[in-house]
Every structure is written in C-alpha cells, then in structure tokens.
Design a protein around this motif. Structure first.
Motif, PDB file in Angstrom:
ATOM      1  N   LYS A 178      13.840  -1.221  -5.726  1.00 49.49           N
ATOM      2  CA  LYS A 178      13.752  -0.743  -4.346  1.00 49.49           C
ATOM      3  C   LYS A 178      12.709  -1.470  -3.509  1.00 49.49           C
ATOM      4  CE  LYS A 178      16.844   2.448  -4.999  1.00 49.49           C
ATOM      5  NZ  LYS A 178      18.193   2.315  -4.374  1.00 49.49           N
ATOM      6  N   ARG A 217      10.325   0.475  -8.763  1.00 46.10           N
ATOM      7  CA  ARG A 217       9.518  -0.447  -7.948  1.00 46.10           C
ATOM      8  C   ARG A 217      10.202  -1.803  -7.828  1.00 46.10           C
ATOM      9  NH1 ARG A 217       4.113  -1.381  -6.453  1.00 46.10           N
ATOM     10  NH2 ARG A 217       3.442  -3.553  -6.652  1.00 46.10           N
ATOM     11  N   GLU A 246       0.823  -1.202   0.000  1.00 45.48           N
ATOM     12  CA  GLU A 246       0.000   0.000   0.000  1.00 45.48           C
ATOM     13  C   GLU A 246       0.861   1.257   0.000  1.00 45.48           C
ATOM     14  OE1 GLU A 246      -3.629   2.012  -0.132  1.00 45.48           O
ATOM     15  OE2 GLU A 246      -3.117  -0.098  -0.432  1.00 45.48           O
ATOM     16  N   ALA A 247       1.977   1.239   0.731  1.00 52.30           N
ATOM     17  CA  ALA A 247       2.877   2.397   0.757  1.00 52.30           C
ATOM     18  C   ALA A 247       3.465   2.656  -0.626  1.00 52.30           C
ATOM     19  CB  ALA A 247       3.992   2.171   1.776  1.00 52.30           C
ATOM     20  N   MET A 248       3.861   1.592  -1.322  1.00 54.14           N
ATOM     21  CA  MET A 248       4.387   1.764  -2.671  1.00 54.14           C
ATOM     22  C   MET A 248       3.325   2.320  -3.618  1.00 54.14           C
ATOM     23  SD  MET A 248       7.608   0.920  -2.658  1.00 54.14           S
ATOM     24  CE  MET A 248       7.667   1.624  -1.003  1.00 54.14           C
ATOM     25  N   ARG A 249       2.090   1.879  -3.419  1.00 59.77           N
ATOM     26  CA  ARG A 249       1.019   2.382  -4.288  1.00 59.77           C
ATOM     27  C   ARG A 249       0.732   3.851  -4.002  1.00 59.77           C
ATOM     28  NH1 ARG A 249      -4.229   3.389  -4.402  1.00 59.77           N
ATOM     29  NH2 ARG A 249      -4.433   3.008  -2.158  1.00 59.77           N
ATOM     30  N   LEU A 250       0.708   4.241  -2.727  1.00 59.39           N
ATOM     31  CA  LEU A 250       0.421   5.626  -2.380  1.00 59.39           C
ATOM     32  C   LEU A 250       1.527   6.564  -2.858  1.00 59.39           C
ATOM     33  CD1 LEU A 250      -1.020   5.171   1.233  1.00 59.39           C
ATOM     34  CD2 LEU A 250      -2.282   5.702  -0.862  1.00 59.39           C
ATOM     35  N   MET A 251       2.780   6.087  -2.813  1.00 54.27           N
ATOM     36  CA  MET A 251       3.889   6.912  -3.277  1.00 54.27           C
ATOM     37  C   MET A 251       4.093   6.836  -4.793  1.00 54.27           C
ATOM     38  SD  MET A 251       6.783   6.550  -0.273  1.00 54.27           S
ATOM     39  CE  MET A 251       6.783   4.758  -0.249  1.00 54.27           C
ATOM     40  N   ASP A 252       3.207   6.075  -5.454  1.00 55.36           N
ATOM     41  CA  ASP A 252       3.225   5.959  -6.912  1.00 55.36           C
ATOM     42  C   ASP A 252       4.588   5.510  -7.436  1.00 55.36           C
ATOM     43  OD1 ASP A 252       1.944   6.009  -9.345  1.00 55.36           O
ATOM     44  OD2 ASP A 252       2.601   8.054  -9.798  1.00 55.36           O
ATOM     45  N   VAL A 253       5.155   4.485  -6.741  1.00 56.07           N
ATOM     46  CA  VAL A 253       6.435   3.910  -7.165  1.00 56.07           C
ATOM     47  C   VAL A 253       6.149   2.853  -8.226  1.00 56.07           C
ATOM     48  CG1 VAL A 253       8.495   2.669  -6.439  1.00 56.07           C
ATOM     49  CG2 VAL A 253       7.437   4.336  -4.908  1.00 56.07           C
ATOM     50  N   ARG A 254       6.702   3.029  -9.425  1.00 56.73           N
ATOM     51  CA  ARG A 254       6.410   2.127 -10.535  1.00 56.73           C
ATOM     52  C   ARG A 254       7.684   1.786 -11.297  1.00 56.73           C
ATOM     53  NH1 ARG A 254       1.032   4.866 -13.354  1.00 56.73           N
ATOM     54  NH2 ARG A 254      -0.290   4.906 -11.466  1.00 56.73           N
TER      55      ARG A 254
END
Length: 576
Positions: A485, A482, A470-478
């Motif tokens: 990291k 992604r 969820e944290a990766m999705r909220l920070m829009d890491v793609r």
C-alpha cells in the motif's frame, strides 16, 4: 546617501590565491594533454595493413585509458547536442513528434554492432589514409549507446513542464532561443544529468566492441582500454585482464569524482521544490571551482557571443505556441503529412525486403524470430531475478539517508563499470564447470543490465515525501501492508523507468553475452544476439539487417504493448 563611494578595499584587485593556481594548473594540464593527443588521432591508416590487435604490455594502459576516455567524452558532447536538437523538435513540433518518437524508439532497439557494420566502411572512406575515420566510427558507436536515453529524458521533461513556467515565459515575451536556455534546459537539467550519467556508464560496456571492430572478416583495433581487454582475452591472459580491471576501477572512480559528482551537485541549483532538501549532494571539486575566479575568467569571452546570439535569433519569433488552431487547416495538414510519411515508410520497407529477398530470401526471417524468442525468454528471466534481488535493496538504500550517502557512490561505480571485462573469468568458469552459455548468458546479460533497476529504485525511494513516511509510521503500517500500500506504489514509476532501460540494455548486451571468446574456446548460445554478432563478424549484411529488424520488432512491440502501458499507469495512478 548621495556622494558616497565604495571603500578602498572594494576597488583593490584580489590577490592570486592557491585555489586559483590549482584550477589554472589543472586547466593547463588538460589543454596540454589534448594537444599531445591530437597528432595520434590523425595517424596514417591503411585498411589492408591496419593492426588487428594492440599490445598487452601493462605499461601502455595509462595511454590507452586516456584515449578511451577522450572518445567517451567526445561521444557525450555529441549526444548532448543531438539531445537538445532532436528532443526539442519532437516536443515543439506536433507533427514531427509523431515520426521522431517512433524513430527514436527503433534507434534505441538497434544494437551497437548494427550501427558499426553499416558505418565503419563509410567513415574509413570519408578520411582515406587517416586513422581519423576509424576514430569517428568508434565515437559514433559509443554515441549510439548514449544518446537515445538522454534524448528520451529531455523530451519527457519538455512535455511535462509546469504550466506556470510556460505562462511566465509568455509574459516575459522570451524568444525561442531565450526560452530554450532560460526555461527548457534548466527545467530538464536534473533528469538530463542523471540519465547522462547512466548512459555514460552504460557506454563503457560497449567499449571493447567500439575499439576492436570486427567487420567484413577483418578486425580493426584502436589504442584503448577496450581493445586492450579484447587482446588479452584472445591471449587467454586473465592476469592482463585483471590489471585492466584495476585500471578501469580507478578510471571510473576518477571520472565520477572529477566530473559526474560535481555536475550532479551543480544541477541541484535547478531543482524546484517548496521546501529545501534535507541533504544535498556535495562535491569537493565543485567547491574548489566555486571559490576560484578562473572559471569566470574563462567564461567571460563567451558572454558577448551569447548576447549576439540573443539578438540574431529574435527574427525567429517569440516562444509562443498558439492556444488554438483552425480545425480544418490542422486536419488537412495532418492528412498530407501522414500520407507523405506513409509513402516514405512503405518505400523504405519495400526496398529493405527486396534486398533481403534477393540475397537470402524472406524465409530467413523465420529462424531469426525463433532466435529472438529465445533471447526474449532470457530477458524476461533476467528482469524477474533482478527485480526480486534489487528492489528490496534499492528501497532500503533510498529510504535511509545515511545508507544512501554511503552506498550511492558505490552503486554509481558498479553501474559504470563495464561488466564485459568480467566475461573472461565467467567464460573460464563455464569451461571448467561445463555450464552451457545458454544458461550462463543470462548471468552475463544481467551484469550489464541489472543496475538500471537498482539505480532507478534508489532514486524513486529517496524521492518519497517525508510526510508520507511519517504518516505510515504514525499509523504503524508494517510488513506486507507497508509494501503493497505504500512502498511499491510510490516506487512504481521509477521501477517502470528502470525496467524499460534494463530491458533495452539486456537486448543490446545479448550481442556480446551470447558469443564469448576465451583463448581457443568459442562459446555460443542460441539467440538473436549470437545471430547478429556472427553475421556482423563475417560481414553478412543481409543477415545483420534481418537480425536488427527482428530485434527492433521485439523491443518496439514490447515497449508499445507492455512498458508504455505500465508507464501511463504509473503517470496516472501512482504519480506522487
């Protein structure tokens, strides 16, 4: 509320239900099958007149499948007992650990044919005139392809137990026997079950070598689906091999549905988590057993035995490890223990080298190391290609619960299917296209080893905490960020485990992948696997010893120099 009694319905004896009849009928069918199978295991046997092949009549396949399945489960039971004893000794005895774990590392690197060459004659002489000796040899060979992975898994669970559980066992003053069954086994149940399932699947790969044993220029064939395939390959009958593959698919699916899926779902009760899992494994077979009263009736006679064992094991003391040891006494004991082990190891190595020197000369190690280097290159290429293909697929399956629910049973079946059953079709393709086995052997080795990487990556990806996702999705890491990291660091420990297992599986698979027979075609690749297989076929024990020793050097050296360091890195830097 004094003087109240339960209602009459509570005292009423429960009626016989349909689910009880189903479970009871299945239990009777299992017992009846074992009783019918027992006389065949002790059939008359003479080494000089023993059959070297089995009938390829497809009507015999159901019986052969039952015989093979019986050997597999006997080997699984022996592996479980060995795991409990060996792993517990390695985890609880500090000095023994320094010997037992390196020995286990070496045993894991010894190919199945290496064990068969040494043990077949001994087992036959142990049961003269009876086929039981050959059955024990086959079961022992299957055991050697199962036990080491299970033992490592249980050992790692014992040495990584949470400190609070250890303190709870001390506070409750559990005996060693009680601690083993109330803490050690439950805490290691999930990794033991999953590694047991993987080991069981890997053992199918060596079924043909275990049931059609070639040693001392003679082949002994036991009734089984592995020896059936070996006979069909010898006759160049791809149709019979295809029929065996269909039977094998049904057999693998049936074992997964009736045994492994219920065991995996049952083992979830031992998972320790702060929050409940969103989706837990389900099993219809386990649901039926839980609704039936037959398992409780069967287990009831064993409860007094358990209480009796609790009582007689109390004199062995409590399960308390001393928090402090006198430094001088510990150092003195370590010196004497190390000296004794060194003397035994040096004496054994000296005797082995003297045996090789007398029969073939120490110069024979040179060509074996060259062949080992060639096989090593194949293993490295296999790992690179398998990682490139299966890591993205495993991450995709593991990080999507809906896809995982549908794909995981398929992956389990693929991992359990004996890939060497496909070797005749591959050999026919190699002969038709003129492709050398020196290159094609990489593909054959991959058929049996690649699934360990996929299986472990799926497990690692599915274990990534939902809050991190969820944290990766909220920070829009793609994209690349992604993967570098987030995804790769999270699955790195699982990938290392899969890589170690896949590398070991590839070295063992080289025994059957570098020498392939298809009718009158005899394909041989340059490599250590072919070196050992050819020496074992003619009964050249000195060369078998050289080949096994060289393979052990390569595998153990790689584990110590590369894989163990990656494993420590995974534990210290990338552990979730």
């Amino acid at each position: 509320m004094f003087g109240t009694f339960p209602s009459r319905g509570v005292w009423r004896r429960p009626n016989l239900r349909l689910v009880d009849l189903i479970v009871f009928a299945a239990l009777l069918a299992l017992l009846f099958g074992l009783l019918r199978l027992a006389p065949a295991l002790n059939a008359p046997f003479l080494p000089k007149t023993a059959p070297s092949t089995v009938s390829t009549d497809p009507a015999n396949l159901p019986y052969y499948a039952v015989r093979s399945l019986f050997r597999m489960f006997v080997a699984l039971f022996i592996s479980l007992v060995f795991t409990f004893v060996y792993a517990t000794a390695a985890a609880r005895l500090r000095r023994a650990e320094k010997v037992l774990i390196p020995v286990l590392d070496i045993l894991q690197s010894v190919p199945v044919l290496g064990f068969l060459t040494v043990t077949v004659t001994a087992f036959i002489n142990l049961f003269p005139g009876s086929e039981l000796g050959l059955e024990f040899a086959a079961v022992f060979a299957i055991f050697t392809s199962m036990a080491w992975n299970m033992t490592f898994a249980f050992y790692h669970s014992l040495i990584s137990q949470p400190r609070d559980l250890d303190e709870a066992a001390r506070v409750m003053r559990l005996t060693k026997w009680e601690r083993f069954w109330k803490l050690d086994v439950p805490s290691g149940m999930i990794p033991l079950v999953w590694n047991g399932m993987m080991s069981f699947g890997g053992a199918w790969f060596f079924l043909a070598a275990s049931e059609s044993i070639s040693v001392l220029n003679h082949t002994y064939a036991l009734p089984g689906i592995g020896s059936y395939v070996a006979a069909a390959i010898k006759q160049s009958s791809l149709s019979h091999v295809g029929i065996a593959i269909v039977v094998m698919v049904f057999l693998v699916i049936g074992v997964n549905f009736l045994f492994w899926r219920p065991v995996v779902a049952w083992a979830e009760r031992f998972r320790v988590e702060e929050s409940a899992a969103a989706e837990r494994p389900r099993s219809y077979v386990l649901d039926v057993l839980r609704r039936s009263s037959v398992p409780d009736l069967v287990a009831r006679p064993g409860r007094p035995v358990g209480r009796f064992l609790d009582k007689i094991t109390r004199p062995f003391g409590l399960a308390e490890h001393p928090l402090q040891r006198p430094a001088m006494r510990a150092r003195t004991g370590d010196v004497f223990f190390a000296g004794a082990v060194t003397v035994v190891a040096v004496f054994g190595a000296w005797k082995a080298l003297d045996y090789v020197h007398v029969h073939v000369g120490l110069g024979a190690f040179g060509p074996a190391f060259v062949d080992g280097a060639i096989t090593f290159v194949r293993v490295v290429i296999l790992l690179i290609i398998a990682s490139i293909i299966w890591v993205p697929i495993g991450v995709w399956i593991g990080m999507n619960p809906r896809v995982s629910r549908l794909a995981q049973p398929v992956v389990q079946v693929l991992a359990s299917f004996p890939a060497n059953f496909l070797f005749p079709f591959a050999a026919a393709f190699f002969v038709a296209t003129g492709l050398s086995l020196n290159i094609g052997g990489i593909f054959l080795m991959a058929l049996g080893a690649q699934w360990y990487i996929l299986f472990n990556v799926i497990a690692g990806a599915s274990a990534i905490p939902s809050d991190l996702r969820e944290a990766m999705r909220l920070m829009d890491v793609r994209g690349r960020l992604r993967w570098t990291k987030f995804i790769l660091p999270c699955i790195f420990p699982a990938y290392v485990t899969g890589g170690i297992t896949a590398a070991g599986g590839a070295w063992n698979a080289s025994i059957v992948a570098e020498v392939v027979d298809y009718g009158h075609h005899h394909l041989v690749a340059k490599g250590l696997g072919a070196y050992i297989a050819q020496a074992a076929t003619v009964g050249d024990f000195p060369k078998v010893l050289i080949g096994v020793a060289v393979m052990s050097v390569y595998v153990v050296g790689l584990n110590r120099l590369v894989w163990r360091r990656l494993y420590r890195l995974a534990e210290t830097r990338y552990s979730l």
